[in-house]
Design an enzyme around this catalytic site. Structure first.
Site, PDB file in Angstrom:
ATOM      1  N   HIS A  76      40.203  21.018  -8.349  1.00 21.88           N
ATOM      2  CA  HIS A  76      40.531  20.115  -7.243  1.00 21.88           C
ATOM      3  C   HIS A  76      41.739  20.650  -6.490  1.00 21.88           C
ATOM      4  O   HIS A  76      42.760  20.960  -7.094  1.00 21.88           O
ATOM      5  CB  HIS A  76      40.827  18.701  -7.761  1.00 21.88           C
ATOM      6  CG  HIS A  76      39.594  17.893  -8.006  1.00 21.88           C
ATOM      7  ND1 HIS A  76      39.551  16.538  -7.900  1.00 21.88           N
ATOM      8  CD2 HIS A  76      38.335  18.286  -8.328  1.00 21.88           C
ATOM      9  CE1 HIS A  76      38.320  16.107  -8.162  1.00 21.88           C
ATOM     10  NE2 HIS A  76      37.574  17.156  -8.436  1.00 21.88           N
ATOM     11  N   TYR A 204      44.027   7.534  -5.671  1.00 19.68           N
ATOM     12  CA  TYR A 204      44.994   6.609  -6.285  1.00 19.68           C
ATOM     13  C   TYR A 204      45.261   5.526  -5.243  1.00 19.68           C
ATOM     14  O   TYR A 204      45.866   5.807  -4.208  1.00 19.68           O
ATOM     15  CB  TYR A 204      46.298   7.317  -6.619  1.00 19.68           C
ATOM     16  CG  TYR A 204      46.212   8.302  -7.781  1.00 19.68           C
ATOM     17  CD1 TYR A 204      46.558   7.913  -9.070  1.00 19.68           C
ATOM     18  CD2 TYR A 204      45.801   9.616  -7.587  1.00 19.68           C
ATOM     19  CE1 TYR A 204      46.493   8.803 -10.135  1.00 19.68           C
ATOM     20  CE2 TYR A 204      45.730  10.517  -8.644  1.00 19.68           C
ATOM     21  CZ  TYR A 204      46.081  10.097  -9.909  1.00 19.68           C
ATOM     22  OH  TYR A 204      46.009  10.974 -10.961  1.00 19.68           O
ATOM     23  N   PRO A 296      49.492   6.573 -17.498  1.00 17.25           N
ATOM     24  CA  PRO A 296      48.547   7.610 -17.063  1.00 17.25           C
ATOM     25  C   PRO A 296      48.544   7.894 -15.558  1.00 17.25           C
ATOM     26  O   PRO A 296      47.830   8.790 -15.110  1.00 17.25           O
ATOM     27  CB  PRO A 296      47.178   7.055 -17.506  1.00 17.25           C
ATOM     28  CG  PRO A 296      47.380   5.606 -17.710  1.00 17.25           C
ATOM     29  CD  PRO A 296      48.813   5.390 -18.044  1.00 17.25           C
ATOM     30  N   LYS A 300      49.760  12.934 -16.820  1.00 15.18           N
ATOM     31  CA  LYS A 300      50.677  13.875 -17.466  1.00 15.18           C
ATOM     32  C   LYS A 300      50.599  13.931 -19.002  1.00 15.18           C
ATOM     33  O   LYS A 300      51.088  14.882 -19.610  1.00 15.18           O
ATOM     34  CB  LYS A 300      52.135  13.514 -17.085  1.00 15.18           C
ATOM     35  CG  LYS A 300      52.473  13.868 -15.662  1.00 15.18           C
ATOM     36  CD  LYS A 300      52.561  15.365 -15.468  1.00 15.18           C
ATOM     37  CE  LYS A 300      52.412  15.814 -14.051  1.00 15.18           C
ATOM     38  NZ  LYS A 300      51.221  16.597 -13.747  1.00 15.18           N
ATOM     39  N   TYR A 388      52.622  17.003  -9.532  1.00 24.34           N
ATOM     40  CA  TYR A 388      51.260  16.688  -9.973  1.00 24.34           C
ATOM     41  C   TYR A 388      50.579  17.919 -10.572  1.00 24.34           C
ATOM     42  O   TYR A 388      49.914  17.814 -11.604  1.00 24.34           O
ATOM     43  CB  TYR A 388      50.435  16.131  -8.803  1.00 24.34           C
ATOM     44  CG  TYR A 388      49.172  15.448  -9.264  1.00 24.34           C
ATOM     45  CD1 TYR A 388      49.130  14.080  -9.495  1.00 24.34           C
ATOM     46  CD2 TYR A 388      47.999  16.178  -9.507  1.00 24.34           C
ATOM     47  CE1 TYR A 388      47.984  13.450  -9.950  1.00 24.34           C
ATOM     48  CE2 TYR A 388      46.843  15.564  -9.961  1.00 24.34           C
ATOM     49  CZ  TYR A 388      46.845  14.197 -10.177  1.00 24.34           C
ATOM     50  OH  TYR A 388      45.703  13.590 -10.641  1.00 24.34           O
TER      51      TYR A 388
HETATM   52  P1  RFL Z   1      46.457  11.867 -29.796  1.00 21.97           P
HETATM   53  O1  RFL Z   1      45.334  12.237 -28.876  1.00 21.97           O
HETATM   54  O2  RFL Z   1      46.823  10.432 -29.922  1.00 21.97           O
HETATM   55  O3  RFL Z   1      46.072  12.440 -31.230  1.00 21.97           O
HETATM   56  C1  RFL Z   1      46.800  12.104 -32.395  1.00 21.97           C
HETATM   57  C2  RFL Z   1      45.865  12.204 -33.585  1.00 21.97           C
HETATM   58  O4  RFL Z   1      46.597  11.892 -34.772  1.00 21.97           O
HETATM   59  C3  RFL Z   1      45.795  11.049 -35.589  1.00 21.97           C
HETATM   60  N1  RFL Z   1      46.693  10.262 -36.464  1.00 21.97           N
HETATM   61  C4  RFL Z   1      46.932  10.582 -37.751  1.00 21.97           C
HETATM   62  N2  RFL Z   1      46.477  11.579 -38.529  1.00 21.97           N
HETATM   63  C5  RFL Z   1      46.927  11.636 -39.799  1.00 21.97           C
HETATM   64  N3  RFL Z   1      47.785  10.731 -40.335  1.00 21.97           N
HETATM   65  C6  RFL Z   1      48.269   9.717 -39.586  1.00 21.97           C
HETATM   66  N4  RFL Z   1      49.122   8.842 -40.110  1.00 21.97           N
HETATM   67  C7  RFL Z   1      47.842   9.616 -38.236  1.00 21.97           C
HETATM   68  N5  RFL Z   1      48.116   8.754 -37.242  1.00 21.97           N
HETATM   69  C8  RFL Z   1      47.404   9.171 -36.178  1.00 21.97           C
HETATM   70  C9  RFL Z   1      44.991  10.208 -34.609  1.00 21.97           C
HETATM   71  O5  RFL Z   1      43.789   9.709 -35.197  1.00 21.97           O
HETATM   72  C10 RFL Z   1      44.709  11.216 -33.491  1.00 21.97           C
HETATM   73  O6  RFL Z   1      43.479  11.906 -33.686  1.00 21.97           O
HETATM   74  O7  RFL Z   1      47.801  12.657 -29.442  1.00 21.97           O
HETATM   75  P2  RFL Z   1      48.005  14.151 -28.876  1.00 21.97           P
HETATM   76  O8  RFL Z   1      47.157  15.140 -29.632  1.00 21.97           O
HETATM   77  O9  RFL Z   1      49.458  14.354 -28.780  1.00 21.97           O
HETATM   78  O10 RFL Z   1      47.374  14.112 -27.393  1.00 21.97           O
HETATM   79  C11 RFL Z   1      47.921  13.307 -26.400  1.00 21.97           C
HETATM   80  C12 RFL Z   1      46.831  12.840 -25.406  1.00 21.97           C
HETATM   81  O11 RFL Z   1      45.744  12.334 -26.137  1.00 21.97           O
HETATM   82  C13 RFL Z   1      47.348  11.782 -24.422  1.00 21.97           C
HETATM   83  O12 RFL Z   1      48.631  12.099 -23.983  1.00 21.97           O
HETATM   84  C14 RFL Z   1      46.439  11.649 -23.168  1.00 21.97           C
HETATM   85  O13 RFL Z   1      45.172  11.168 -23.520  1.00 21.97           O
HETATM   86  C15 RFL Z   1      47.074  10.713 -22.135  1.00 21.97           C
HETATM   87  N6  RFL Z   1      46.225  10.485 -20.960  1.00 21.97           N
HETATM   88  C16 RFL Z   1      46.148  11.419 -19.946  1.00 21.97           C
HETATM   89  N7  RFL Z   1      46.819  12.581 -20.057  1.00 21.97           N
HETATM   90  C17 RFL Z   1      46.692  13.539 -19.079  1.00 21.97           C
HETATM   91  O14 RFL Z   1      47.316  14.601 -19.204  1.00 21.97           O
HETATM   92  N8  RFL Z   1      45.891  13.366 -17.971  1.00 21.97           N
HETATM   93  C18 RFL Z   1      45.176  12.224 -17.796  1.00 21.97           C
HETATM   94  O15 RFL Z   1      44.419  12.137 -16.839  1.00 21.97           O
HETATM   95  C19 RFL Z   1      45.321  11.178 -18.779  1.00 21.97           C
HETATM   96  N9  RFL Z   1      44.634  10.036 -18.671  1.00 21.97           N
HETATM   97  C20 RFL Z   1      45.495   9.297 -20.839  1.00 21.97           C
HETATM   98  C21 RFL Z   1      44.721   9.093 -19.666  1.00 21.97           C
HETATM   99  C22 RFL Z   1      45.526   8.319 -21.845  1.00 21.97           C
HETATM  100  C23 RFL Z   1      44.807   7.155 -21.709  1.00 21.97           C
HETATM  101  N10 RFL Z   1      44.856   6.221 -22.777  1.00 21.97           N
HETATM  102  C24 RFL Z   1      43.741   5.560 -23.308  1.00 21.97           C
HETATM  103  C25 RFL Z   1      46.077   6.069 -23.529  1.00 21.97           C
HETATM  104  C26 RFL Z   1      43.986   7.937 -19.510  1.00 21.97           C
HETATM  105  C27 RFL Z   1      44.046   6.950 -20.506  1.00 21.97           C
HETATM  106  C28 RFL Z   1      43.262   5.700 -20.243  1.00 21.97           C
HETATM  107  C1  PHB Z   2      40.929  10.164 -15.669  1.00 20.38           C
HETATM  108  O1  PHB Z   2      40.034  10.747 -15.034  1.00 20.38           O
HETATM  109  O2  PHB Z   2      40.716   9.620 -16.765  1.00 20.38           O
HETATM  110  C2  PHB Z   2      42.289  10.109 -15.094  1.00 20.38           C
HETATM  111  C3  PHB Z   2      42.584  10.860 -13.966  1.00 20.38           C
HETATM  112  C4  PHB Z   2      43.862  10.802 -13.417  1.00 20.38           C
HETATM  113  C5  PHB Z   2      44.814   9.999 -13.994  1.00 20.38           C
HETATM  114  C6  PHB Z   2      44.533   9.265 -15.131  1.00 20.38           C
HETATM  115  C7  PHB Z   2      43.259   9.312 -15.685  1.00 20.38           C
HETATM  116  O3  PHB Z   2      46.050   9.929 -13.433  1.00 20.38           O
END
Ligand code: RFL
Ligand code: PHB
Length: 393
Positions: A76, A204, A296, A300, A388
């Site tokens: 993008h 957004y 989110p 980041k 971004y």
């Molecule tokens: P995770 O993905 O939470 O993984 C941690 C893992 O540790 C396990 N765990 C354990 N294992 C052993 N013993 C324990 N006691 C444990 N406790 C937990 C868990 O089961 C899990 O598998 O952390 P990690 O690897 O640091 O990754 C971080 C990302 O997942 C997170 O920052 C992103 O998903 C955030 N996020 C977004 N980030 C972006 O860069 N771009 C995006 O567009 C974006 N969109 C989002 C998002 C997060 C969202 N939610 C649901 C919070 C959109 C959403 C809706």
């Molecule tokens: C997504 O596609 O899940 C998404 C994209 C951009 C954001 C957050 C989530 O800032």
């Protein structure tokens, strides 16, 4: 399964940060073992991030997980910020020379699992009661239970990659930790639907009814979010109610032309900013969501997890292979310097685009003025674009 009793780096958490760190260490000839609380199916069923910075793409390529990302990821060149029918285009490519890649976290994680399987790395799923001990000794231990059996592994270093609700962060004594937190009084209701995206770039949307985001996974899979009160429950939101609310917040031309269909996933996520300092305590290093959470709005979270891995993997390779402590000593400060800038950007995007329940009439004017300034000022757009697409490592 017979589990070894020793490894060089024990990794708690098999999400994207744990898997990527493990893969990069393995490629450098360092032995790792991953302990994951959930099943692989559960980890892969979580719909989360969708936008990868170019630095993230580079790191994944370095880890050898490039093929599917190159084939299916959608580059993008920009995104839109809107306020009713005012649409401000942020042209990343023109303003920074960089792009972002739309490719789901689920896919990244699946590819990292496949790469780790090919490496023969042991990933123990279903672990409970993880205890990290002897962090001030030359060798530390990690105890855990799996299928009713208590086990222990001896290691040189421990990487806490276990997300916000993991055990690693709380292993650092409370009087050593400094924590910073802001909880936002709303959440994001997210819907995945098998429909073509509403627009070719992300939108957004700010509106007097609250925030909305139109995102995507591929040409026939869309991801949408709307701001909802944290007290709302998913089952109060039928598909019809969701689509109607989304359309009221998007620019009218987009709302009229977009396709809707049955949701295939629907969930509510809270929004918070959180960071802990320091990221190191003895042999333990915190990485990704275990150390920090961002709302989110700026995409980041996953990207920050990857930049932490960037700083830590080099430092651990130096420590394990060359017995040099310079990198691990600097890890916390180096990672935090970048983390705080992404924390600021995510907070600013959240404040600029969401409606706060208790806000006064002044707040809405500030949001509109910010968008109108972005419309008129290339300098303002460049600043947003630079953040971004991702600040340099
Ligand atoms: P995770 O993905 O939470 O993984 C941690 C893992 O540790 C396990 N765990 C354990 N294992 C052993 N013993 C324990 N006691 C444990 N406790 C937990 C868990 O089961 C899990 O598998 O952390 P990690 O690897 O640091 O990754 C971080 C990302 O997942 C997170 O920052 C992103 O998903 C955030 N996020 C977004 N980030 C972006 O860069 N771009 C995006 O567009 C974006 N969109 C989002 C998002 C997060 C969202 N939610 C649901 C919070 C959109 C959403 C809706
Ligand atoms: C997504 O596609 O899940 C998404 C994209 C951009 C954001 C957050 C989530 O800032």
């Amino acid at each position: 399964m017979t589990t070894r009793h020793k490894t060089q780096v024990a990794i708690i958490g098999g999400g994207p940060s744990g898997l990527l760190l493990s893969q990069l260490l393995n490629l450098a000839g360092i032995d790792t073992l991953i302990l994951e609380r959930s099943s692989r199916e559960h980890v892969l069923s979580r719909i989360r991030a969708g936008v990868l910075e170019s630095g993230t793409v580079k790191m994944l390529r370095q880890a050898g997980v490039y093929e599917r990302m190159a084939q299916h990821g959608i580059p993008h060149n920009g995104c839109y910020l809107t306020d009713n029918d005012l649409m401000v285009h942020i042209n990343f490519k023109e303003l920074t020379g960089k792009q972002v890649l739309v490719f789901g976290q689920t896919e990244v994680t699946a590819d990292l699992y496949a790469a780790q399987d090919a490496m023969g790395t042991e990933i123990v799923h279903g672990v409970t009661d993880v205890l990290i001990n002897d962090l001030d000794q030359t060798r530390s231990t990690v105890e855990y239970s799996v299928e009713g059996t208590r086990k222990s592994i001896e290691c040189r270093y421990v990487a806490g990659c276990d997300g916000f609700h993991g055990v690693s962060r709380n292993t650092i004594p409370a009087d050593v930790r400094q924590e910073y937190e802001r909880i936002y009084p709303f959440g994001w209701l997210g819907v995945l639907s098998q429909t073509p995206p509403a627009n070719d770039e992300l939108i957004y949307a700010n509106s007097e009814r609250g925030f909305a985001l139109a995102s995507m996974r591929n040409e026939n899979l869309s991801r949408y979010y709307i701001q909802v009160p944290m007290t709302d429950k998913v089952d109060e939101w039928s598909d019809e109610r969701f689509w109607a609310a989304l359309k009221q917040r998007l620019p009218s031309a987009t709302a009229e032309s977009m396709m809707t269909g049955p949701s295939i996933e629907k969930s509510i996520a809270p929004l918070r900013s959180f960071a802990t300092e320091p990221l190191r305590w003895g042999n333990l290093f915190l990485v990704g969501d275990a150390a920090h959470i961002v709302p989110p709005t700026g995409a980041k979270g996953l990207n920050l997890a990857v930049s932490d891995v960037f700083y830590l993997h080099g430092a651990l390779i130096d420590a394990v292979k060359n017995n040099s402590k310079t990198g691990i000593d600097a890890y916390s400060d180096r990672a935090l310097a970048r983390i705080w800038k992404s924390m600021r950007f995510s907070w600013q995007m959240t404040t600029m685009l969401h409606r706060f329940d208790d806000e006064d009439s002044f707040a809405g004017q500030m949001r509109r003025a910010t968008l109108s300034h972005l419309e008129k000022s290339e300098t303002a757009r460049r600043d947003l674009a630079e953040n971004y697409v991702g600040l340099p490592y």
